[in-house]
Design a protein around this motif. Sequence first.
Motif, PDB file in Angstrom:
ATOM      1  N   THR A  61      -9.444  -1.424 -19.591  1.00 39.68           N
ATOM      2  CA  THR A  61      -8.322  -1.928 -18.805  1.00 39.68           C
ATOM      3  C   THR A  61      -7.027  -1.853 -19.598  1.00 39.68           C
ATOM      4  N   ALA A  62      -7.073  -2.260 -20.855  1.00 35.63           N
ATOM      5  CA  ALA A  62      -5.873  -2.196 -21.701  1.00 35.63           C
ATOM      6  C   ALA A  62      -5.443  -0.752 -21.916  1.00 35.63           C
ATOM      7  N   THR A  63      -6.400   0.124 -22.116  1.00 33.36           N
ATOM      8  CA  THR A  63      -6.071   1.528 -22.355  1.00 33.36           C
ATOM      9  C   THR A  63      -5.375   2.134 -21.146  1.00 33.36           C
ATOM     10  N   ASN A  64      -5.956   1.958 -19.969  1.00 27.24           N
ATOM     11  CA  ASN A  64      -5.334   2.479 -18.746  1.00 27.24           C
ATOM     12  C   ASN A  64      -3.945   1.875 -18.535  1.00 27.24           C
ATOM     13  N   THR A  65      -3.869   0.564 -18.651  1.00 20.01           N
ATOM     14  CA  THR A  65      -2.626  -0.139 -18.338  1.00 20.01           C
ATOM     15  C   THR A  65      -1.494   0.252 -19.280  1.00 20.01           C
ATOM     16  N   LEU A  66      -1.784   0.311 -20.570  1.00 20.57           N
ATOM     17  CA  LEU A  66      -0.725   0.614 -21.532  1.00 20.57           C
ATOM     18  C   LEU A  66      -0.296   2.077 -21.467  1.00 20.57           C
ATOM     19  N   ILE A  67      -1.239   2.957 -21.154  1.00 25.90           N
ATOM     20  CA  ILE A  67      -0.851   4.365 -20.943  1.00 25.90           C
ATOM     21  C   ILE A  67       0.125   4.463 -19.775  1.00 25.90           C
ATOM     22  N   LEU A  68      -0.214   3.818 -18.667  1.00 26.66           N
ATOM     23  CA  LEU A  68       0.649   3.886 -17.490  1.00 26.66           C
ATOM     24  C   LEU A  68       1.992   3.203 -17.746  1.00 26.66           C
ATOM     25  N   LYS A  69       1.978   2.137 -18.503  1.00 28.08           N
ATOM     26  CA  LYS A  69       3.232   1.473 -18.873  1.00 28.08           C
ATOM     27  C   LYS A  69       4.110   2.426 -19.671  1.00 28.08           C
ATOM     28  N   HIS A  70       3.501   3.158 -20.581  1.00 23.26           N
ATOM     29  CA  HIS A  70       4.239   4.072 -21.459  1.00 23.26           C
ATOM     30  C   HIS A  70       4.841   5.247 -20.683  1.00 23.26           C
ATOM     31  N   LEU A  71       4.168   5.693 -19.631  1.00 23.79           N
ATOM     32  CA  LEU A  71       4.591   6.889 -18.904  1.00 23.79           C
ATOM     33  C   LEU A  71       5.583   6.613 -17.784  1.00 23.79           C
ATOM     34  N   ARG A  73       8.688   4.091 -15.603  1.00 28.28           N
ATOM     35  CA  ARG A  73       9.787   3.129 -15.589  1.00 28.28           C
ATOM     36  C   ARG A  73       9.540   2.171 -14.432  1.00 28.28           C
ATOM     37  N   SER A  74      10.323   1.122 -14.341  1.00 33.33           N
ATOM     38  CA  SER A  74      10.046   0.069 -13.372  1.00 33.33           C
ATOM     39  C   SER A  74      10.146   0.542 -11.923  1.00 33.33           C
ATOM     40  N   TRP A  75      10.851   1.631 -11.679  1.00 32.83           N
ATOM     41  CA  TRP A  75      10.980   2.130 -10.304  1.00 32.83           C
ATOM     42  C   TRP A  75       9.936   3.198  -9.963  1.00 32.83           C
ATOM     43  N   ASN A  76       9.041   3.466 -10.893  1.00 34.59           N
ATOM     44  CA  ASN A  76       8.033   4.497 -10.678  1.00 34.59           C
ATOM     45  C   ASN A  76       6.793   3.951  -9.996  1.00 34.59           C
ATOM     46  N   SER A  77       5.971   4.872  -9.536  1.00 35.29           N
ATOM     47  CA  SER A  77       4.667   4.527  -8.985  1.00 35.29           C
ATOM     48  C   SER A  77       3.622   5.492  -9.522  1.00 35.29           C
ATOM     49  N   VAL A 100       4.216  -1.312 -12.590  1.00 34.82           N
ATOM     50  CA  VAL A 100       4.297  -0.078 -11.803  1.00 34.82           C
ATOM     51  C   VAL A 100       3.531  -0.234 -10.487  1.00 34.82           C
ATOM     52  N   LYS A 101       4.045   0.353  -9.452  1.00 31.46           N
ATOM     53  CA  LYS A 101       3.410   0.297  -8.128  1.00 31.46           C
ATOM     54  C   LYS A 101       2.292   1.326  -8.061  1.00 31.46           C
ATOM     55  N   LEU A 102       1.173   0.964  -7.439  1.00 27.86           N
ATOM     56  CA  LEU A 102       0.064   1.891  -7.233  1.00 27.86           C
ATOM     57  C   LEU A 102       0.042   2.328  -5.774  1.00 27.86           C
ATOM     58  N   ILE A 103      -0.057   3.630  -5.558  1.00 30.25           N
ATOM     59  CA  ILE A 103      -0.094   4.197  -4.216  1.00 30.25           C
ATOM     60  C   ILE A 103      -1.434   4.904  -4.026  1.00 30.25           C
ATOM     61  N   HIS A 104      -2.094   4.639  -2.914  1.00 27.80           N
ATOM     62  CA  HIS A 104      -3.423   5.192  -2.669  1.00 27.80           C
ATOM     63  C   HIS A 104      -3.346   6.508  -1.895  1.00 27.80           C
ATOM     64  N   ALA A 105      -4.060   7.497  -2.412  1.00 27.20           N
ATOM     65  CA  ALA A 105      -4.180   8.779  -1.719  1.00 27.20           C
ATOM     66  C   ALA A 105      -5.487   8.811  -0.943  1.00 27.20           C
ATOM     67  N   GLN A 106      -5.515   9.592   0.121  1.00 26.81           N
ATOM     68  CA  GLN A 106      -6.752   9.779   0.883  1.00 26.81           C
ATOM     69  C   GLN A 106      -7.779  10.498   0.008  1.00 26.81           C
ATOM     70  N   THR A 107      -9.039  10.137   0.181  1.00 25.77           N
ATOM     71  CA  THR A 107     -10.071  10.707  -0.688  1.00 25.77           C
ATOM     72  C   THR A 107     -11.295  11.163   0.094  1.00 25.77           C
ATOM     73  N   VAL A 108     -12.071  12.010  -0.555  1.00 27.74           N
ATOM     74  CA  VAL A 108     -13.393  12.401  -0.084  1.00 27.74           C
ATOM     75  C   VAL A 108     -14.345  12.202  -1.249  1.00 27.74           C
ATOM     76  N   ASN A 109     -15.368  11.350  -1.058  1.00 25.79           N
ATOM     77  CA  ASN A 109     -16.320  11.042  -2.124  1.00 25.79           C
ATOM     78  C   ASN A 109     -15.631  10.559  -3.398  1.00 25.79           C
TER      79      ASN A 109
END
Length: 340
Positions: A61-71, A73-77, A100-109
């Motif tokens: 969780t920390a690894t994912n979160t801090l990577i996304l924080k690093h990549l 800005r506050s207006w990004n998703s 950062v805001k998370l946006i869901h894409a449509q998926t298959v499997n």
Amino acid sequence: MRAFASDNYSGVHPDIMDAIVEANKDHMISYGEDPVSDEAEKLFQNHFGEDAKIFFMTTGTATNTLILKHLTRSWNSVICTECAHITVDECGSSEAIAGVKLIHAQTVNGKLNVESLKPLLSGRLDVHQSQPAVVSITQSTELGTLYTLAEIKDICDYAHSKGLYVHMDGARITNAATALGVSFKEMTVDCGVDVLSFGGTKIGCMGAEAAVFINSELGKGFGFVRKQGMQLTSKMRFIGAQFKALLSNELWKKNAEWSNSLAAKLAAKAAEINGVEITRPVEANGVFAIIPKDIVATMQEKFPFYIWDEATGEVRWMTSWSTTEEDIDNFCAALKDALD
């Protein structure tokens, strides 16, 4: 207790435990400046390129979160699937910590694709909308499926053409690479992945994860993000020792081959039992099934596992490096008895 709830339930592989004990014999420089961590970093670079920047962490969780924080800005998703670990199982840390805001894409499997990304980029450069900056994929996915190399490359090529980075959540990257019969490099570097979270804990480590910046330029400054994010471990050698053992003598591959093979065996045996429906492709070490709801609690008492979807009755069974063939036989026997 023998469980199928998660590969996190398994213990530490003996070779990795021995490596921890060996690293405990003397004093060493702290905060990752030790020779053990240095050797582990070099092993990572053998797989991901000599320019890759490696940062050891303690949780996925920390690894994912801090990577996304690093990549971002506050207006990004960040674009991800609706079942992505970052949006379902990390308690909103991407929003709360990375901001950062998370946006869901449509998926298959459990997989997104270029066509599912296109509609989410239609509002780019509109000052009224958050601006997508990262596409995050999980390999293997939360549904136990795999992206092919071609699928990963297509996503990376399209994302890069739109100025987005690609992050791979590799909590089970070893299972994925083994199942596909490819190297880590072929599945990431060669496909265009920019950064990944490399999971060690689920494949036999005690608590070892890594942020791997394949694009070394992106890794600049991440050391400060890691420290500020409270993930700069003082006795880093104990994480380095785990990765040194995991990445030596193809231990990661042996563990993944074993857990993958037992998932296939579990799916095959369970499918032969009347009243059991295997619901998704079994491509790594996860098995999804529907069983009668009235036997779920009884089975969970004997062999803990998770209910995946309360509405449909779908459950998830995970195998690990320490799962045995006897575990599979005993579980399926108990399942058959419960259904008779």
